[in-house]
Design a protein around this motif. Structure first.
Motif, PDB file in Angstrom:
ATOM      1  N   CYS A 234      -7.937  -5.810   1.280  1.00 54.48           N
ATOM      2  CA  CYS A 234      -8.429  -6.609  -0.044  1.00 54.48           C
ATOM      3  C   CYS A 234      -8.950  -5.392  -0.855  1.00 54.48           C
ATOM      4  CB  CYS A 234      -7.737  -7.764  -0.665  1.00 54.48           C
ATOM      5  SG  CYS A 234      -6.662  -8.869  -1.013  1.00 54.48           S
ATOM      6  N   SER A 235     -10.485  -5.578  -0.418  1.00 53.58           N
ATOM      7  CA  SER A 235     -11.003  -4.508  -1.475  1.00 53.58           C
ATOM      8  C   SER A 235     -11.161  -3.076  -1.069  1.00 53.58           C
ATOM      9  CB  SER A 235     -12.343  -4.780  -0.948  1.00 53.58           C
ATOM     10  OG  SER A 235     -13.435  -3.965  -1.309  1.00 53.58           O
TER      11      SER A 235
ATOM     12  N   GLN B 126       1.066   9.242  -5.936  1.00 47.81           N
ATOM     13  CA  GLN B 126       1.182  10.262  -5.763  1.00 47.81           C
ATOM     14  C   GLN B 126       2.478  10.985  -6.611  1.00 47.81           C
ATOM     15  OE1 GLN B 126       2.929  10.164  -1.447  1.00 47.81           O
ATOM     16  NE2 GLN B 126       1.646  11.505  -1.470  1.00 47.81           N
ATOM     17  N   ARG B 127       3.358  10.213  -7.569  1.00 46.26           N
ATOM     18  CA  ARG B 127       5.117  10.522  -8.135  1.00 46.26           C
ATOM     19  C   ARG B 127       3.660  10.526 -10.009  1.00 46.26           C
ATOM     20  NH1 ARG B 127      10.070  10.159  -5.123  1.00 46.26           N
ATOM     21  NH2 ARG B 127       9.256   9.885  -2.782  1.00 46.26           N
TER      22      ARG B 127
ATOM     23  N   LEU C 283      -6.984   1.516  -4.750  1.00 42.47           N
ATOM     24  CA  LEU C 283      -5.371   2.087  -4.597  1.00 42.47           C
ATOM     25  C   LEU C 283      -4.955   1.101  -5.773  1.00 42.47           C
ATOM     26  CD1 LEU C 283      -2.744   3.900  -3.547  1.00 42.47           C
ATOM     27  CD2 LEU C 283      -2.795   1.822  -1.954  1.00 42.47           C
ATOM     28  N   LEU C 284      -5.041   0.193  -5.814  1.00 40.97           N
ATOM     29  CA  LEU C 284      -3.613  -0.365  -7.270  1.00 40.97           C
ATOM     30  C   LEU C 284      -4.077  -0.106  -8.432  1.00 40.97           C
ATOM     31  CD1 LEU C 284      -3.484  -4.012  -5.533  1.00 40.97           C
ATOM     32  CD2 LEU C 284      -2.716  -2.385  -4.764  1.00 40.97           C
ATOM     33  N   LYS C 285      -5.800  -0.080  -8.676  1.00 42.49           N
ATOM     34  CA  LYS C 285      -6.105   0.683  -9.751  1.00 42.49           C
ATOM     35  C   LYS C 285      -5.726   2.209 -10.085  1.00 42.49           C
ATOM     36  CE  LYS C 285     -10.057  -1.160 -11.488  1.00 42.49           C
ATOM     37  NZ  LYS C 285     -11.169  -1.747 -11.458  1.00 42.49           N
TER      38      LYS C 285
ATOM     39  N   GLU D  54       0.468  -1.243  -0.014  1.00 46.03           N
ATOM     40  CA  GLU D  54       0.119  -0.025  -0.212  1.00 46.03           C
ATOM     41  C   GLU D  54       1.194   1.025  -0.191  1.00 46.03           C
ATOM     42  OE1 GLU D  54      -2.457  -0.416   3.801  1.00 46.03           O
ATOM     43  OE2 GLU D  54      -1.297   0.526   5.191  1.00 46.03           O
ATOM     44  N   THR D  55       1.630   1.249   0.818  1.00 44.68           N
ATOM     45  CA  THR D  55       3.327   2.470   1.079  1.00 44.68           C
ATOM     46  C   THR D  55       3.326   2.531  -0.256  1.00 44.68           C
ATOM     47  OG1 THR D  55       3.177   2.415   3.000  1.00 44.68           O
ATOM     48  CG2 THR D  55       5.043   2.964   1.671  1.00 44.68           C
ATOM     49  N   MET D  56       3.693   1.648  -1.515  1.00 49.31           N
ATOM     50  CA  MET D  56       4.361   1.710  -2.589  1.00 49.31           C
ATOM     51  C   MET D  56       3.503   1.577  -3.753  1.00 49.31           C
ATOM     52  SD  MET D  56       6.766  -1.969  -3.876  1.00 49.31           S
ATOM     53  CE  MET D  56       7.196  -1.386  -5.913  1.00 49.31           C
ATOM     54  N   ALA D  57       1.962   1.150  -3.515  1.00 47.61           N
ATOM     55  CA  ALA D  57       1.348   1.602  -4.818  1.00 47.61           C
ATOM     56  C   ALA D  57       1.196   2.860  -3.900  1.00 47.61           C
ATOM     57  CB  ALA D  57      -0.147   1.283  -4.370  1.00 47.61           C
TER      58      ALA D  57
END
Length: 413
Positions: A254-255, A231-232, A260-262, A223-226
């Motif tokens: 996960c839901s 942001q960038r 966030l992933l999308k 979640e931090t990586m995504a």
């Protein structure tokens, strides 16, 4: 050169494909034009862009058993065994290159033409980096290689870890890697991710991080990586590899995470053969599969590719670089043997990997694009995965790099 009477993956009917000076020049319906006598007769076999290996460790290949085997089969014993290897064996650039070339020859036999390899930068002699950077240049007309600065023992959990990462980038490494779940603390893991993105921006590099490669539902560095990718606005240049912990996340979390992933556009690599070997080792029963949610990511339209990860090294004692075997493992473990999945499953070892390597612009069978392709002894995705059909011809930039005569069996009953 003309390949006559081939099926092109994703198209109906048969075609004649011409390439010259390393580029596809003409694609016409079979029989519409006369072909030269020396044309390669495909006899209805399927042509497609080459397979892509998105995640391998070429500096470690063929080291299984040195100094000893990984007896527990766990990820962490693999890391400690590799640490013994790199700190007790005399590392020689020529020897690393020869092992890597042996692995690349295996991969070439199975239709791989694009490779992204991690290289350990906490091996402080930098022999591995030197070897793979040399090999990347030497092999560029045969197999295209990208390298990842991979801090096997962590960035902040190693003395001068940031300096080691910068040294690798200065040597020409293609991508910034990381391993936040292996850092000493959650805080170090978070800080390492921020540093990875800073370093990638500094060097205008891609990102490919070993993320949450553990059977721990509380390991949530993804979640931090995504979020950083969102942001960038770096999602299309960012890959999260393994994400095994996602297989242990609860569905409610996960839901939320998938939104966030999308939004982030982040991409994924999974290595199902290696992960199923390494993960779930401390479970009794039920035993976890140790892989990320391949089907769920696929169904959500999030790009995911499959890779081999290891070939006979401290983490995985077998493997020959055959991505069809990896795909077979992945679709079984991921419950992806339904009709629709089987019609498109080769995407997981081809176009999806090309997207993760950011080479999709030069990838595809179209006039004007580089003549990179393979010919399989099968007619479609379903037949190829069912029979594990061999690659019988592999051409890169118009040059034949592998050719094979299909086996013929005689059954006596």
């Amino acid at each position: 050169m003309v390949i006559t009477g081939c099926r092109i993956r994703g198209k109906e009917g048969l075609y004649d494909v011409t390439y010259d000076n390393g580029v596809f020049t003409k694609i016409v319906v079979h029989g519409k034009e006369e072909v030269p006598k020396d044309a390669y007769r495909a006899d209805g076999r399927m042509m497609m862009p080459p397979f892509v290996e998105p995640h391998i460790h070429l500096d470690c290949v063929l080291t299984a058993g040195i100094p000893h085997y990984n007896m527990s089969g766990t990820l962490f014993e693999g890391i400690s065994t590799w640490h013994e290897y790199k700190t007790t064996q005399p590392l020689v650039v020529s020897e690393i290159k020869e092992r890597a070339k042996t692995a690349l020859r295996l991969m070439a036999e199975y239709g791989v033409q694009f490779v992204r390899t991690h290289v350990d930068v906490t091996e402080t002699s930098f022999k591995g980096v030197e070897a793979l950077e040399e090999l990347k240049e030497e092999m560029k007309d045969i197999i295209e290689i990208q390298t990842v600065a991979f801090p096997q023992n962590g960035i902040l959990s190693v003395r001068d870890g940031k300096k080691l990462m910068e040294k690798a980038m200065d040597m020409g490494v293609s991508c910034v890697g990381g391993i936040p779940h292996y850092e000493f603390s959650r805080e170090f893991g978070i800080e390492s991710i921020n540093y990875i993105f800073d370093l990638a921006e500094k060097y205008d590099a891609m990102i490919d991080v070993h993320c949450d490669e553990i059977d721990d539902g509380q390991s949530r560095f993804l979640e931090t990586m995504a979020t950083q990718a969102w942001q960038r606005e770096m999602g299309s240049r960012t890959v999260a590899a393994h994400t095994c912990a996602m297989g242990s996340y609860n569905d409610a979390y996960c839901s939320k995470l998938f939104r966030l992933l999308k939004e982030s556009g982040i991409r994924f690599n999974s290595c199902p053969s290696a992960s199923m070997h390494l993960q779930g080792r401390i479970d009794t029963y039920p035993k976890r599969r140790g892989i990320t949610r391949i089907k769920e990511l696929w169904d959500a339209g999030i790009n995911i590719a499959l890779g081999q990860d290891s070939i006979a090294d401290p983490w995985y004692p077998i493997g020959v670089g055959n991505l069809l075997r990896v795909l077979e493992m992945g679709i079984h473990a991921g419950h992806m043997t339904g009709y629709e999945d089987l019609q498109h499953c080769l995407d997981l070892i081809s176009i999806n990997g090309a997207r993760n390597l950011c080479v999709e612009e030069e990838y595809g069978i179209e006039a004007g694009k580089p003549a990179n392709f393979i010919l399989l002894d099968g007619k479609d995705d379903y037949e190829v995965i069912r029979y594990l059909s061999p690659v019988i011809l592999s051409v890169h930039n118009g040059n034949t790099i592998m050719e094979k005569t299909p086996a013929v069996a005689t059954i006596h009953f």
